[in-house]
Design a protein around this motif. Structure first.
Motif, PDB file in Angstrom:
ATOM      1  N   GLN A 107       0.838  -1.194   0.000  1.00  0.00           N
ATOM      2  CA  GLN A 107       0.000   0.000   0.000  1.00  0.00           C
ATOM      3  C   GLN A 107       0.875   1.247   0.000  1.00  0.00           C
ATOM      4  N   ASP A 108       0.320   2.291  -0.565  1.00  0.00           N
ATOM      5  CA  ASP A 108       0.973   3.595  -0.585  1.00  0.00           C
ATOM      6  C   ASP A 108       0.802   4.228   0.785  1.00  0.00           C
ATOM      7  N   GLU A 109       1.913   4.376   1.504  1.00  0.00           N
ATOM      8  CA  GLU A 109       1.819   4.911   2.865  1.00  0.00           C
ATOM      9  C   GLU A 109       1.356   6.360   2.898  1.00  0.00           C
ATOM     10  N   THR A 110       1.597   7.078   1.804  1.00  0.00           N
ATOM     11  CA  THR A 110       1.194   8.492   1.804  1.00  0.00           C
ATOM     12  C   THR A 110      -0.314   8.658   1.679  1.00  0.00           C
ATOM     13  N   GLN A 112      -2.483   5.816   2.442  1.00  0.00           N
ATOM     14  CA  GLN A 112      -3.076   4.867   3.383  1.00  0.00           C
ATOM     15  C   GLN A 112      -4.416   4.350   2.876  1.00  0.00           C
ATOM     16  N   ARG A 115      -6.650   2.086   5.467  1.00  0.00           N
ATOM     17  CA  ARG A 115      -6.543   2.798   6.740  1.00  0.00           C
ATOM     18  C   ARG A 115      -6.878   1.855   7.894  1.00  0.00           C
ATOM     19  N   THR A 118      -2.450  -0.486  10.045  1.00  0.00           N
ATOM     20  CA  THR A 118      -1.196  -0.472  10.797  1.00  0.00           C
ATOM     21  C   THR A 118      -1.476  -0.076  12.232  1.00  0.00           C
ATOM     22  N   PHE A 552       8.433   4.140   0.786  1.00  0.00           N
ATOM     23  CA  PHE A 552       7.162   4.853   0.727  1.00  0.00           C
ATOM     24  C   PHE A 552       5.964   3.907   0.643  1.00  0.00           C
ATOM     25  N   THR A 553       6.224   2.612   0.665  1.00  0.00           N
ATOM     26  CA  THR A 553       5.142   1.636   0.640  1.00  0.00           C
ATOM     27  C   THR A 553       5.332   0.667   1.806  1.00  0.00           C
ATOM     28  N   SER A 554       4.265  -0.027   2.157  1.00  0.00           N
ATOM     29  CA  SER A 554       4.334  -0.987   3.258  1.00  0.00           C
ATOM     30  C   SER A 554       3.378  -2.133   2.974  1.00  0.00           C
ATOM     31  N   VAL A 556       0.477  -4.872   3.949  1.00  0.00           N
ATOM     32  CA  VAL A 556      -0.681  -5.115   4.802  1.00  0.00           C
ATOM     33  C   VAL A 556      -1.221  -6.482   4.417  1.00  0.00           C
ATOM     34  N   LYS A 584       4.506  -7.339   7.781  1.00  0.00           N
ATOM     35  CA  LYS A 584       5.502  -6.300   7.553  1.00  0.00           C
ATOM     36  C   LYS A 584       6.897  -6.900   7.472  1.00  0.00           C
TER      37      LYS A 584
END
Length: 780
Positions: A107-110, A112, A115, A118, A552-554, A556, A584
């Motif tokens: 996912q794009d952390e910027t 979210q 939502r 995390t 910039f991504t994480s 989930v 993660k």
């Protein structure tokens, strides 16, 4: 609330330790298949694995299906942990049970998009107590598994392969996919291994695949191309008790040239302490023709010379005199400033820049230091020596960025470790490296990370190039890459032709690894600086498209239920069939706690951990929703965060790093003390001068030395040098590790004079010193 530890059965440990499968392939390139000790973790024993490996030269694409079976009488909460090597990247993960399917999604952390996905539940703190190994791991909580049920994990990853000394590429099957008998995957009472493996390997090399070797049963190599450029082999499916390993190798040999430029650095706050002897032995072991300089990185960078100078007797004498006086001027450390000074000075033509960096403590600005070294990684190599454990991570980072070496040293082994690295630095180097590309009209190429200026002998470099533009018929088009370099004064050219359209089964390991390198390039300070959000947005797009994570991504974990959800009340804000689970990449620092074959069982009500996680997520989303309503739906921009650094120093287990260093007894310090004076008397050309100082070291009167000199010897230095080498060779080569390089320099000097005198000189020196040194020492 702290998550509970992973459940284990008293009969079977649920910690999946393992070995890597070994196999070898010798082509004009070679492949080697094998298993190795990495420590993965899953809270259930692995029953079977189907692994398909596609290897193209030095990159591998691995697709694995791992089946875990809960043989206990209780439900277990399952956590999957996969250790990540330094050159490995996961691009797909999913797990399926009878109840649900869990998929790792980037996912794009910027933004979210997921939502509430995390939070506390994803910190996996309990793994720090469950796993004894350290390093980066991929972790995903898979929920509860009922008694007698199975969990099927599908994992896909790519990896750069290591290169064996003979040029073969080596693939090691992670222990997650092949648990080792003695590491908690067997029944402790019967010793039986409850596990089976089916391994298939597809091998490809444009130079041809010649052979496969393994320490386990493999089917005969089957060639799938007439030119033997592709082949297949497999390990038959069997429930086995053997302890073998799979592994793969490919050959690709690029070598090196010229004597190196040596820039030597040291650091400490008040005194020169243990570096006078290492610097003495290092400087005396340098060869004629090289250039050197010494820097003290104190409050301001202090170089003994404004720039590197030629290795001559006068320059060496001046350097040795200035070392002690320079040490007294040190204040606070400024390794960063010193490195910038070195990089800004011109490099003598035909000499590679190689730095020997000594650190007694951790200097400030470590991130900036690593970034600066990385920026110049194509033009030099670092050998870093740390005297304290707090500088291990920085020393490792500097060596890793430049393909050098990091070593933990102490007073009794520093000289030997320094000289071992010097031997590596003195090997030939290929200089003037350049790449020439021949492509169809309309296409252009960019080498990610740039082209190295030098290739050091034994160095294994991965270069990724991105081709831009549009060509009419990509299916038939091809390109040519030409490598140019100079080796020992000879110009060398090597051409590689490649198709512009992906070949084979479409598993593009090289493309995934290139995406990882492109993401690193987009985070370089010179790229990010002054470019606004463009590099970040491009990095996010590449990450989401390729499946390769970036800062910039994480991850989930998206859990899709195959049954009715556990709760239908007002807090069930997620889709009735979909929820999120912790997933993660995290850093484990290892645990020194001991484990046994019968670990304590911690029992939780079925689906307890899953319920807690989903409740937390639902409550957090509800709170966020209320907060948004109170703001009348206005979108609040998150504060802009500084771009993550690609040079972040990775954790290094200092205990294991120290244990890997070579240890010597008190005899080494005694040997250093005995030969220090003799080493100090050697000239830069390798000879010794017949003097009272030499006589004192040899414990023979100077007049007697002159009187025993054979009459045919016209040059006293020749006789003195034979005596010095003979003295160093006595006592069963006690000083070999300390004096090997300067002995070789001395013998070379003797052979350049008059070899006919060596026999009589050696006989006379053995008589004078009461030794029995063999003529082979002098190449006779």
């Amino acid at each position: 609330m702290r998550p509970l530890p992973v459940c284990r059965s008293p009969e079977m440990s649920h910690q999946s330790f393992g070995l890597l499968e070994k196999s070898y392939i010798n082509v004009p390139g070679s492949f080697l298949l094998g298993k190795e000790f990495y420590v993965p973790l899953c809270s259930l024993p692995l029953c079977s694995a189907v692994v398909d490996v596609a290897i193209q030269d030095y990159v591998a694409d691995v697709v694995s299906e791992l089946i875990y079976h809960n043989k206990s009488l209780r439900s277990s909460e399952v956590t999957f942990v996969f250790p990540l090597g330094p050159h490995m990247a996961i691009y797909s993960f999913q797990a399926c049970s009878e109840d649900a399917k869990i998929k790792a999604v980037l996912q794009d952390e910027t933004q979210q998009l997921y939502r509430g996905s995390t939070g506390e539940g994803e910190n996996f703190d309990y793994l720090q107590y469950e796993v004894t190994e350290s390093g980066e791991v991929f972790a995903c909580f898979l929920g509860s598994l009922s008694p007698g049920k199975e969990m099927v994990v599908t994992l896909r990853y790519v990896q750069e392969l290591s290169r064996k000394p003979d040029g073969a590429a080596q693939f090691m099957l992670p222990s997650t996919m092949h648990p080792y008998k003695t590491h908690y995957t067997c029944n402790c009472r019967t010793g039986k291994l409850h596990y089976s493996l089916l391994l298939t390997a597809s091998l490809q090399s444009p130079r041809g695949v010649a052979d496969v070797q393994a320490n386990c049963a493999l089917t005969p190599l089957i060639y799938t191309a007439q030119d033997h450029s592709t082949a297949q082999t497999r390990q038959p499916f069997s429930r086995s008790h053997w302890l073998a390993l799979p592994q793969i190798i490919i050959w690709s040999c690029w070598y090196i040239t010229e004597n190196p430029l040596q820039s030597v650095l040291w650091w400490r706050k008040e005194t020169l302490w243990p570096l006078q002897d290492p610097l003495l032995f290092l400087l005396k072991s340098l060869p004629l023709g090289c250039y050197f300089n010494i820097y003290c990185y104190g409050a301001t960078p202090v170089g003994i010379y404004p720039q590197s100078v030629e290795y001559t007797q006068d320059n060496l004498n001046e350097a040795m005199q200035l070392i002690s006086t320079t040490g007294s001027r040190l204040g606070d450390t400024d390794l960063l400033g010193t490195l910038r000074t070195i990089y800004s000075t011109p490099r003598p033509c035909g000499h590679a820049r190689q730095l020997f960096i000594f650190m007694s403590e951790l200097p400030p600005d470590t991130e900036a230091i690593a970034a600066e070294v990385c920026h110049h990684r194509n033009s030099h190599r670092c050998f870093s020596f740390c005297f304290s454990t707090d500088s291990v991570s920085l020393a490792t980072a500097l060596a890793r960025e430049t393909d050098g070496e990091a070593v933990y040293v102490s007073s009794d082994n520093v000289i030997v470790q320094v000289l071992k690295c010097l031997k590596q630095a003195l090997k030939p180097v290929a200089e003037g490296v350049s790449l020439e590309w021949t492509l169809p009209s309309g296409l252009e190429v960019e080498v990610l990370g740039g082209t190295p200026q030098f290739i050091f002998q034994g160095q294994h470099i991965f270069l990724y190039a991105q081709i831009h533009g549009k060509e009419q018929d990509m299916k038939e088009a091809s390109g040519v890459m030409t490598l140019h370099f100079n080796l020992d004064g000879q110009d060398v050219t090597h051409k590689i032709q490649f198709p512009l359209c992906p070949q084979g089964d479409g598993r593009m390991a090289g493309h995934h690894l290139a995406a990882r390198h492109l993401l690193e390039k987009l985070l370089l300070p010179e790229v990010v600086r002054g470019s606004g959000d463009e590099p970040m947005q491009r990095a996010i797009e590449i990450s989401l498209t390729s499946g390769i994570i970036c800062p910039f991504t994480s991850y989930v974990g998206v859990r899709t239920s195959r049954r009715a959800p556990w709760y239908h009340g007002p807090l069930a804000l997620l889709s009735p069939r979909q929820s999120f689970v912790p997933c993660k990449i995290l850093l484990l620092r290892g645990s020194l706690t001991d484990t046994s074959c019968f670990p304590k069982t911690i029992w939780n009500p079925p689906r307890w951990h899953t319920a807690v996680q989903e409740s937390r997520i639902a409550i957090k989303r509800l709170i966020n929703g209320i907060a948004n309503l109170l703001q009348h739906g206005a979108h609040k921009e998150a504060p802009e965060q500084p771009p993550p650094s690609i040079f972040s120093l990775k954790y290094v287990d200092s205990t294991r790093f120290v244990l890997c260093s070579q240890i010597f007894g008190p005899w080494m310090n005694e040997a250093i003390a005995e030969c220090r004076e003799l080493v100090a008397l050697q000239n830069v050309d390798g000879s010794w001068t017949l003097s009272s100082g030499l006589a004192s070291v040899l414990q023979v009167e100077e007049a007697e030395i002159k009187g025993k000199m054979p009459g045919e010897v016209m040059e006293p230095s020749f006789w003195a040098t034979v005596l010095a080498v003979t003295w160093l060779q006595r006592d069963n080569r006690r000083y070999h590790e300390l004096c090997e390089l300067l002995e070789a320099k001395a013998v070379t000097w003797l052979c350049s004079r008059d070899v006919s005198q060596l026999d009589k000189c050696l006989e006379a020196s053995n008589t004078l010193l009461g030794s029995s040194v063999s003529p082979s020492v002098f190449r006779l």
